[in-house]
Design an enzyme around this catalytic site. Structure first.
Site, PDB file in Angstrom:
ATOM      1  N   LYS A 128     -16.855 -11.517  -6.204  1.00  0.00           N
ATOM      2  CA  LYS A 128     -15.883 -13.010  -6.103  1.00  0.00           C
ATOM      3  C   LYS A 128     -16.030 -13.756  -5.733  1.00  0.00           C
ATOM      4  O   LYS A 128     -15.593 -14.710  -5.918  1.00  0.00           O
ATOM      5  CB  LYS A 128     -14.405 -12.580  -6.094  1.00  0.00           C
ATOM      6  CG  LYS A 128     -13.815 -11.264  -6.226  1.00  0.00           C
ATOM      7  CD  LYS A 128     -12.542 -10.664  -6.008  1.00  0.00           C
ATOM      8  CE  LYS A 128     -12.829 -10.421  -4.765  1.00  0.00           C
ATOM      9  NZ  LYS A 128     -13.326  -8.699  -5.421  1.00  0.00           N
TER      10      LYS A 128
ATOM     11  N   GLU B 100     -12.439  -0.784   2.404  1.00  0.00           N
ATOM     12  CA  GLU B 100     -13.296  -0.887   2.646  1.00  0.00           C
ATOM     13  C   GLU B 100     -12.894  -0.227   4.184  1.00  0.00           C
ATOM     14  O   GLU B 100     -12.176   0.498   5.326  1.00  0.00           O
ATOM     15  CB  GLU B 100     -12.921  -2.600   3.539  1.00  0.00           C
ATOM     16  CG  GLU B 100     -13.188  -3.115   2.025  1.00  0.00           C
ATOM     17  CD  GLU B 100     -14.814  -2.816   1.591  1.00  0.00           C
ATOM     18  OE1 GLU B 100     -15.695  -2.702   1.990  1.00  0.00           O
ATOM     19  OE2 GLU B 100     -14.774  -3.176   0.337  1.00  0.00           O
TER      20      GLU B 100
ATOM     21  N   LYS C  32      -9.081 -13.933  -5.807  1.00  0.00           N
ATOM     22  CA  LYS C  32      -9.159 -13.429  -6.904  1.00  0.00           C
ATOM     23  C   LYS C  32      -7.680 -15.102  -7.681  1.00  0.00           C
ATOM     24  O   LYS C  32      -8.045 -15.010  -8.809  1.00  0.00           O
ATOM     25  CB  LYS C  32      -7.847 -11.875  -7.276  1.00  0.00           C
ATOM     26  CG  LYS C  32      -9.106 -10.842  -6.864  1.00  0.00           C
ATOM     27  CD  LYS C  32      -8.295  -9.566  -7.069  1.00  0.00           C
ATOM     28  CE  LYS C  32      -8.971  -8.955  -7.106  1.00  0.00           C
ATOM     29  NZ  LYS C  32      -8.975  -6.995  -6.955  1.00  0.00           N
TER      30      LYS C  32
ATOM     31  N   GLY D 252     -11.852   0.367  -8.274  1.00  0.00           N
ATOM     32  CA  GLY D 252     -12.835   2.354  -8.704  1.00  0.00           C
ATOM     33  C   GLY D 252     -13.843   1.459  -8.848  1.00  0.00           C
ATOM     34  O   GLY D 252     -14.003   0.624  -9.630  1.00  0.00           O
TER      35      GLY D 252
END
Length: 816
Positions: free
Chosen positions: A579, A667, A682, A797
């Site tokens: 990203k 994380e 996002k 995932g």
């Protein structure tokens, strides 16, 4: 009658000569035959070396003589096994002794003039034709050795003699009328009227076969070599090249002029004038039909016949204002080159008459420039003509085909194919016959240019995607597994082959043009000796100049994403779940789109927002079809989705976060997820996709963690601090539940503003019934005003993210 000609590779060993004898015997049974042979493979080169060493006084020439003699003796001993061998050896010794004496004279006189050179190299064909003739006789085929120099008459232009066809044809016809046996003829050699040996130049043995065929009105000339006829391109450069079934003389001569080495134009001329077809066949696959060259072009549907190239040329440009409208400039230019016996490969001139460019072999470029400067010395002094420009390290690609005549779009297709792989065109030439379009490119781009144009016009081969991946971690390794397991489906359903041509992790990198074996990528990368330097990886990726190259970035690195503009502008597509680039500055976002447009490459990043969900493609489709998006609500963090979907009062907030970490949903430090920055990025990407010039600091981000949680020195300390907030989160949940609502961490984009905040939603909201790690995006637009368009499914995932990246890769295959 058929004329069969066998090249040096066809008779390089005793075993191959046996195969040739079988081919001759099969034809001999049904039709009258004459055979022309070259020297045994490698012999002519040895004779040239022998002559040069002897002329320069190197006594080591004797070693080459011994080697040559041994090679021919071994051949006789293996092929001639009856009571004829003794006589054959005596004749051979006599012929070879003559060569030895000749070379001794060269050594003593230190002279290798063109006349002597021709005599030396003629012994290759003299010895091979004699041995092949004797081999046929040992197989009960009535044959005779014929030295072509006894019949072929030429001038004394040694090395490339001109044939006296009137005398030659008369000699051939007279000889054959008196000798009914099968003749085994020496290729390449002839003689002057005084009996001095001459040679016929490049492809001289093919020329010999054509001369005999024309004189004897043969039905066909069979040229037996080591390839399956004339190929659509050089198979060593274009593996997908295939043999051409039929082609015209003109097509064959054009391809030969521009580097195709199957047959020389000079060798075709006698056949063309006599209307005799040539058939190019493979000695090692005698049953293969090969290529027939005649007056008829191929009747297949392809618009071009084939490609050929000259891999090393120099381009000279003569230009200046004094050339405009001046009569005789061209004639003076090319007369000056003709006087220096400089052959011009290609000519191109602009309609303005301001410049003329032409290509020559590099070794004569300096001489050509000097000749031009001498011819135009006055114009150069007065600056009517500028100094001659010489460009080296270039190659010519010729696209040939009679079917190109009158068909629009051929040139556009050629240049489009070159543009797709980032190959620059230096010069263009096309004759009025429209039989040939030639382009000059950088020599280093020759292979890529041939492959790209071949694929564009023939398209029989599978489209190969060349992947260069950085970051084979969780997502990257899953992607490789998915590609490996779906190769057959891609090949069968889409005609696509995916090749992992380059791979790099944080320590090492590895390239393999033929593709890394996917099941062994870890061992391959671990065993590499090349240390990963991102700049070097990009250089290696750009160097191949292959079509359909894709850079796959499976890292979360700013350093890697900073290279996207350079990669895209060079014509290499980028596919990534990273990203960083798209959520950095808005200027960088726009630059990436611009670079992709300039490089005619694809930049696909579907997985940066919804992992495997088609979020961005849905947004784009709506906008492209004329819809206007009014509002976007999103839950696009699998981690935060799981945490708040699990917050039902049965477990504390901190325990839910611990479970998510243990399952790998977060994380290693959960604060990276709970901080909301990934979610914010996002939202910025979606905002930019609908046309808003939004920056990250324009988004209102609500922090859901107390400040004390962010300041803890370790993950363990963080969880201890988080436990103190369990009561706070339970109070928020209970308050929402009392109103029949649920807590959701939502992103909202509306009225040119974006927020990311914790909200309570009721049962009528699309996000109320979310479960597990689902992601969901609800789009309200002019078309979807009453009920939003909802994209929902697993949003996190490695498996689904890799699948999304894979989908983008396959999408590029449909674009290319």
């Amino acid at each position: 009658m058929r004329i069969l000609k066998f090249g040096g590779s066809s008779i390089a060993t005793p075993e191959r000569i046996q195969s040739v004898a079988a081919i001759i015997a099969a034809t001999y049974k049904t039709e009258k035959v004459a055979v022309v042979v070259s020297a045994f493979g490698g012999v002519t080169d040895k004779l040239i070396m022998l002559g040069n060493m002897a002329a320069s006084g190197q006594s080591g020439y004797a070693t080459i003589l011994t080697d040559l003699k041994s090679q021919h003796l071994r051949t006789i001993e293996e092929l001639i096994q009856d009571n004829r061998r003794e006589r054959v050896l005596l004749v051979f010794e006599s012929k070879f002794a003559a060569l030895q004496e000749f070379i001794k004279g060269v050594f003593l006189l230190r002279e290798l003039s063109p006349r002597i050179y021709d005599s030396v190299v003629s012994y290759g064909e003299r010895l091979s034709a004699f041995i092949v003739s004797e081999c046929l006789q040992s197989r009960a085929i009535e044959s005779e050795y014929l030295r072509a120099s006894d019949l072929l008459r030429t001038d004394d232009h040694f090395g490339d003699a001109n044939v006296d066809f009137q005398a030659t044809n008369r000699n051939i016809r007279r000889y054959f009328s008196k000798h009914p046996a099968l003749q085994v003829i020496t290729g390449f050699i002839a003689a002057t009227g005084d009996g001095e040996t001459t040679t016929l130049g490049r492809s001289g043995s093919d020329y010999t076969a054509a001369i005999f065929a024309a004189a004897l009105a043969a039905s066909v000339i069979e040229i037996w070599t080591d390839v399956n006829g004339v190929m659509t391109s050089d198979p060593r450069v274009v593996p997908a090249a295939f043999s051409i079934d039929t082609m015209s003389y003109e097509e064959a001569m054009e391809m030969s002029h521009f580097g195709s080495k199957v047959i020389h134009p000079k060798a075709m001329q006698p056949a063309l004038e006599a209307g005799i077809p040539l058939q190019i066949k493979n000695t090692f696959k005698p049953g293969f039909a090969g290529t027939v060259i005649s007056t008829r072009a191929s009747d297949k549907t392809f618009t071009i016949t084939g490609l050929s190239s000259i891999d090393e040329i120099a381009l000279l440009r003569v230009h200046g204002s004094g050339m405009l409208g001046v009569t005789g400039i061209s004639s003076r230019l090319f007369r000056s080159l003709a006087q220096e016996q400089i052959n011009v490969v290609l000519i191109t001139q602009g309609s303005s008459e301001h410049s003329i460019s032409f290509a020559v072999r590099p070794e004569v470029a300096a001489r050509a420039r000097k000749a031009i400067e001498l011819e135009f010395s006055l114009e150069l002094q007065t600056h009517q003509i500028e100094p001659v420009v010489v460009e080296n390290d270039l190659a010519v690609i010729a696209v040939v085909g009679e079917k190109m005549r009158g068909i629009p779009g051929i040139a556009a297709k050629i240049f489009g194919a070159l543009a797709q792989i980032g190959v620059n065109v230096v010069a263009i030439a096309q004759g009025s016959s429209e039989l040939n379009i030639s382009t000059v490119v950088a020599r280093e781009d020759r292979a890529a240019a041939l492959q790209g144009i071949h694929s564009a016009f023939f398209g029989l081969e599978q489209k190969t995607l060349h992947l260069f991946m950085v970051g084979p971690g969780l997502v990257g390794s899953k992607l490789i597994e998915q590609i490996d397991s779906h190769q057959k489906d891609l090949s069968g359903q889409l005609g696509v082959s995916v090749r992992l041509s380059g791979l790099a992790n944080s320590k090492k990198m590895y390239f393999d043009e033929q593709g890394i074996e996917l099941s062994k990528w870890r061992e391959t990368l671990d065993g590499s000796q090349a240390t990963n330097e991102l700049g070097e990886f990009v250089t290696g990726m750009k160097g191949g100049r292959k079509a359909n190259r894709i850079f796959v970035d499976c890292t979360a690195s700013d350093e890697t994403s900073a290279l996207y503009p350079e990669i895209l502008a060079s014509g290499i597509s980028v596919v990534t779940p990273n990203k960083r680039a798209n959520s950095g500055s808005y200027g960088m976002y726009r630059e990436l789109q611009s670079c992709a447009a300039r490089g005619r490459s694809s930049y696909l990043y579907e997985t940066t927002v919804g992992a495997g969900l088609p979020v961005l493609s849905t947004i784009r489709d709506l906008i492209r079809s004329g819809d206007k998006i009014r509002r976007i609500e999103a839950m696009v963090s699998g981690t935060l989705s799981y945490i708040f979907n699990s917050l039902d009062g049965s477990t504390t907030f901190s325990e839910i976060v611990r479970t998510a970490q243990a399952r790998g949903y977060t994380e290693p430090d959960p604060r990276e997820d709970l901080g909301g920055m990934d979610f914010l990025r996002k939202m910025v990407i979606m905002a930019r996709e609908i046309g808003l010039p939004m920056e990250c600091n324009d988004v209102a981000l609500q922090q859901i963690l107390p400040e004390a949680c962010h300041k803890t020195p370790s993950v363990a300390a963080f969880f201890l601090e988080l436990e103190k907030s369990d009561k706070h989160f339970e109070e928020l949940r209970a308050a929402a539940a009392a109103q029949d609502k649920k807590l959701r961490y939502l992103g909202t984009l509306a009225d040119c503003k974006a927020t990311v905040a914790l909200q309570a939603v009721d049962s009528g909201h699309p996000f109320y019934a979310m479960t597990g790690m689902e992601s969901i995006v609800a789009i309200t637009s002019d078309r979807y005003r009453q009920s939003p368009l909802v994209v929902r499914g697993p949003g996190a995932g490695a498996e689904v993210t890799a699948a999304g990246v894979f989908a983008d890769i396959v999408r590029i295959a449909t674009y290319a």
